[in-house]
Design an enzyme around this catalytic site. Structure first.
Site, PDB file in Angstrom:
ATOM      1  N   HIS A   1      71.459 -28.168  -6.908  1.00  0.00           N
ATOM      2  CA  HIS A   1      70.101 -27.672  -6.706  1.00  0.00           C
ATOM      3  C   HIS A   1      69.083 -28.696  -7.201  1.00  0.00           C
ATOM      4  CE1 HIS A   1      70.923 -26.739 -10.931  1.00  0.00           C
ATOM      5  NE2 HIS A   1      69.622 -26.614 -11.118  1.00  0.00           N
TER       6      HIS A   1
ATOM      7  N   HIS B   1      64.523 -28.807  -8.474  1.00  0.00           N
ATOM      8  CA  HIS B   1      63.334 -28.021  -8.808  1.00  0.00           C
ATOM      9  C   HIS B   1      62.060 -28.787  -8.458  1.00  0.00           C
ATOM     10  CE1 HIS B   1      65.901 -25.353 -11.170  1.00  0.00           C
ATOM     11  NE2 HIS B   1      66.345 -26.401 -11.840  1.00  0.00           N
TER      12      HIS B   1
ATOM     13  N   GLU C   1      63.092 -30.306 -15.545  1.00  0.00           N
ATOM     14  CA  GLU C   1      64.045 -29.465 -16.294  1.00  0.00           C
ATOM     15  C   GLU C   1      64.502 -30.221 -17.533  1.00  0.00           C
ATOM     16  OE1 GLU C   1      68.696 -28.027 -15.872  1.00  0.00           O
ATOM     17  OE2 GLU C   1      67.420 -27.853 -14.102  1.00  0.00           O
TER      18      GLU C   1
ATOM     19  N   HIS D   1      70.680 -32.163  -8.891  1.00  0.00           N
ATOM     20  CA  HIS D   1      71.667 -32.272  -9.965  1.00  0.00           C
ATOM     21  C   HIS D   1      72.616 -31.071  -9.973  1.00  0.00           C
ATOM     22  CE1 HIS D   1      68.159 -30.091 -11.572  1.00  0.00           C
ATOM     23  NE2 HIS D   1      69.037 -29.388 -12.291  1.00  0.00           N
TER      24      HIS D   1
ATOM     25  N   HIS E   1      48.902 -26.993 -39.169  1.00  0.00           N
ATOM     26  CA  HIS E   1      48.657 -28.054 -38.197  1.00  0.00           C
ATOM     27  C   HIS E   1      48.225 -27.459 -36.866  1.00  0.00           C
ATOM     28  CE1 HIS E   1      52.758 -26.730 -37.238  1.00  0.00           C
ATOM     29  NE2 HIS E   1      52.611 -27.289 -36.052  1.00  0.00           N
TER      30      HIS E   1
ATOM     31  N   HIS F   1      47.966 -28.715 -32.292  1.00  0.00           N
ATOM     32  CA  HIS F   1      48.367 -29.678 -31.271  1.00  0.00           C
ATOM     33  C   HIS F   1      47.315 -29.750 -30.158  1.00  0.00           C
ATOM     34  CE1 HIS F   1      52.457 -29.735 -32.980  1.00  0.00           C
ATOM     35  NE2 HIS F   1      52.351 -28.419 -33.067  1.00  0.00           N
TER      36      HIS F   1
ATOM     37  N   GLU G   1      52.061 -25.332 -27.658  1.00  0.00           N
ATOM     38  CA  GLU G   1      53.380 -25.500 -28.279  1.00  0.00           C
ATOM     39  C   GLU G   1      54.251 -24.303 -27.920  1.00  0.00           C
ATOM     40  OE1 GLU G   1      55.541 -25.216 -32.660  1.00  0.00           O
ATOM     41  OE2 GLU G   1      53.479 -25.957 -32.556  1.00  0.00           O
TER      42      GLU G   1
ATOM     43  N   HIS H   1      48.221 -23.177 -36.950  1.00  0.00           N
ATOM     44  CA  HIS H   1      49.374 -22.352 -37.304  1.00  0.00           C
ATOM     45  C   HIS H   1      50.257 -23.069 -38.322  1.00  0.00           C
ATOM     46  CE1 HIS H   1      50.685 -24.920 -33.946  1.00  0.00           C
ATOM     47  NE2 HIS H   1      51.911 -24.823 -34.416  1.00  0.00           N
TER      48      HIS H   1
ATOM     49  N   GLU I   1      60.290 -27.329 -31.168  1.00  0.00           N
ATOM     50  CA  GLU I   1      58.911 -27.356 -30.693  1.00  0.00           C
ATOM     51  C   GLU I   1      58.904 -28.147 -29.383  1.00  0.00           C
ATOM     52  OE1 GLU I   1      56.302 -29.052 -33.563  1.00  0.00           O
ATOM     53  OE2 GLU I   1      56.890 -27.690 -35.188  1.00  0.00           O
TER      54      GLU I   1
END
Length: 478
Positions: free
Chosen positions: A179, A181, A185, A230, A371, A373, A377, A416, A431
């Site tokens: 398959h 996408h 992935e 893949h 911290h 981002h 996340e 957070h 993460e």
């Protein structure tokens, strides 16, 4: 007119006497009770409660049932500094600092016990913050020949717009069918061993074995760019993978394409012409994509992927799709308390251009520092128990509790932390970010590098204390 009124009056009298009358006054009924004795309960048709079955339109008579009174016990021993509520081994109750009261009806105490901050949140929680957590145990599991799969998409966790996830289990030697996408992935090997194979747009091939954690070593991860076709096959005792996709709406049409499904919906003569075959040999193409296939011949054992490699005149892909975490050096927190391993396309995993990741190890009672981002996340708990508070700004905050298999999302720029709640067990989690590079900002480092008086005036702290803040990212605090 008088005749009609007299008939009406007699009818009313008849109804009234019937209501007052007791059937036990009838001679035949008295004889029946005398004959049957205590085996028959006398009826009083003047009371509905005497009937053997209650009418469903009547409210139950609660005053005739015992009321269980729950003791009102506070979940916090002062002072309240935001600690996790302690219910003393009893069922959680929504009581904190004298506020709230017991559950007067019932509740799912098992779920309450896993989420104490939903039941009795710290006083710092405020405002309306949407749910940011999802447990894979709540996802529907598709059972298939040779394994199973369960997902977390945007329908399960609406704030997770960038990423979706799935847990995939393959029985020994079973395949995830050929398959591709529309999206990238990324895979983290939770357990077992397997083999992946793929080609790039130039026809260059790639085949590699993958393994889960073993004897204290970290597992492998892999990455397939969008569109790369893949397959994945389990080896030995089987394989379980955490899959990440770079679109929260992963189940949308036009996201995943199965080879057999495509061929089954293409005219057979076209398939035959394309493959240079006679239509007579194509009758075995599955008419419904199997998703997972059981192997008819066991593959070469782990470590012998080359035995299955097909000679390719185009060569091999220039950048490997597999990253071996056990070969990466840990970035130990400067002050102790744990370590991280970060992977992204800028630093050490060039092919992974749409996903940056970090494997985080927090020692007992340790804290992934305050911290934020520049991307959403996405979080996955591998082992341990954790607590986190999400701060979206605007005087709002909400605290969440996590167990293994839980996922969560902290939207872009949400402040957070992640706290390991166990005094004896480590917390291990992932993460992930839809980004080419891992980026975070440390609250402590920021404060340490700002003009001292600015920080002192804001936080009402002596400058000598501020001078003790670390100028280096702590990552994890012991």
């Amino acid at each position: 007119m008088l005749t009609r009124l007299s008939h009406l009056f007699l009818a009313v009298l008849a109804v009234a006497s019937a209501v007052r009358a007791s059937p036990s006054a009838d001679e035949e009924v008295r004889a029946f009770f005398a004959r049957e004795g205590a085996a028959v309960r006398p009826l009083d048709f003047g009371r509905r409660s005497a009937a053997s079955s209650q009418t469903r339109h009547l409210r139950p008579k609660y005053d005739q049932e015992p009321v269980i009174k729950r003791s009102k016990r506070d979940s916090i021993t002062p002072p309240d500094v935001g600690q996790v509520a302690d219910f003393g081994g009893q069922d959680p109750e929504p009581i904190r600092n004298g506020n709230g009261d017991t559950f007067f009806a019932n509740s799912n105490h098992e779920i309450d016990a896993q989420n104490p901050d939903n039941v009795a949140a710290p006083p710092t929680d405020a405002g309306t913050v949407p749910n940011l957590k999802w447990s894979m145990s709540l996802s529907h599991t598709r059972l298939l020949k040779g394994g199973w799969v369960r997902e977390q998409t945007i329908t399960d966790l609406p704030p997770s717009k960038d990423l979706a996830a799935a847990e995939l289990r393959l029985s020994p030697n079973a395949y995830r069918e050929l398959h591709w996408h529309r999206v990238a992935e990324w895979g983290y090997i939770l357990n077992g061993t397997g083999r992946i194979s793929a080609i790039d747009d130039s026809g260059k091939t790639y085949i590699s074995d993958i393994k889960g954690p073993s004897k204290g070593s970290d597992p492998d991860i892999y990455y397939f760019p969008p569109g790369v076709p893949h397959s994945i096959q389990a080896l030995d005792e089987g394989l379980e993978i955490l899959l990440i996709f770079t679109d929260g709406n992963f189940d949308a049409s036009g996201t995943t394409f199965m080879l057999s499904d495509w061929l089954a919906h293409t005219p057979l003569e076209i398939v035959a012409q394309n493959l240079g075959l006679n239509t007579s040999v194509l009758g075995g193409i599955p008419q419904k994509d199997p998703y997972i296939l059981e192997s008819t011949v066991p593959p070469p054992q782990f470590g012998h992927a080359g035995d299955q490699a097909v000679s390719d005149p185009n060569g091999k892909v220039p950048m490997p799709y597999v990253f071996h975490l056990d070969q990466q050096e840990k970035k130990v927190a400067p002050g102790g308390g744990g370590w991280v391993k970060i992977q992204d396309s800028v630093t050490n995993f060039p092919v992974s251009k749409l996903l940056a990741s970090a494997l985080v190890f927090v020692e007992p009672n340790g804290l992934r520092e305050l911290h934020w981002h520049v991307n959403d996340e996405w979080l996955y708990i591998i082992s341990g128990h954790a607590r986190a508070t999400a701060f979206p700004g605007g005087s709002s905050a909400r605290t969440f509790d996590f167990q293994p298999g839980d996922t969560a999302v902290f939207p872009i720029s949400y402040g957070h932390y992640i706290k390991n709640l166990s005094p004896t067990e480590p917390l291990i989690y992932l993460e992930l970010f839809k980004a080419e590079k891992f980026v975070d900002f440390s609250a402590t480092q920021w404060l340490s590098l700002m003009p001292r008086q600015v920080v002192a005036d804001l936080l009402k702290l002596p400058i000598e204390l501020i001078e003790g803040f670390s100028k280096e990212k702590q990552l994890i605090v012991a």
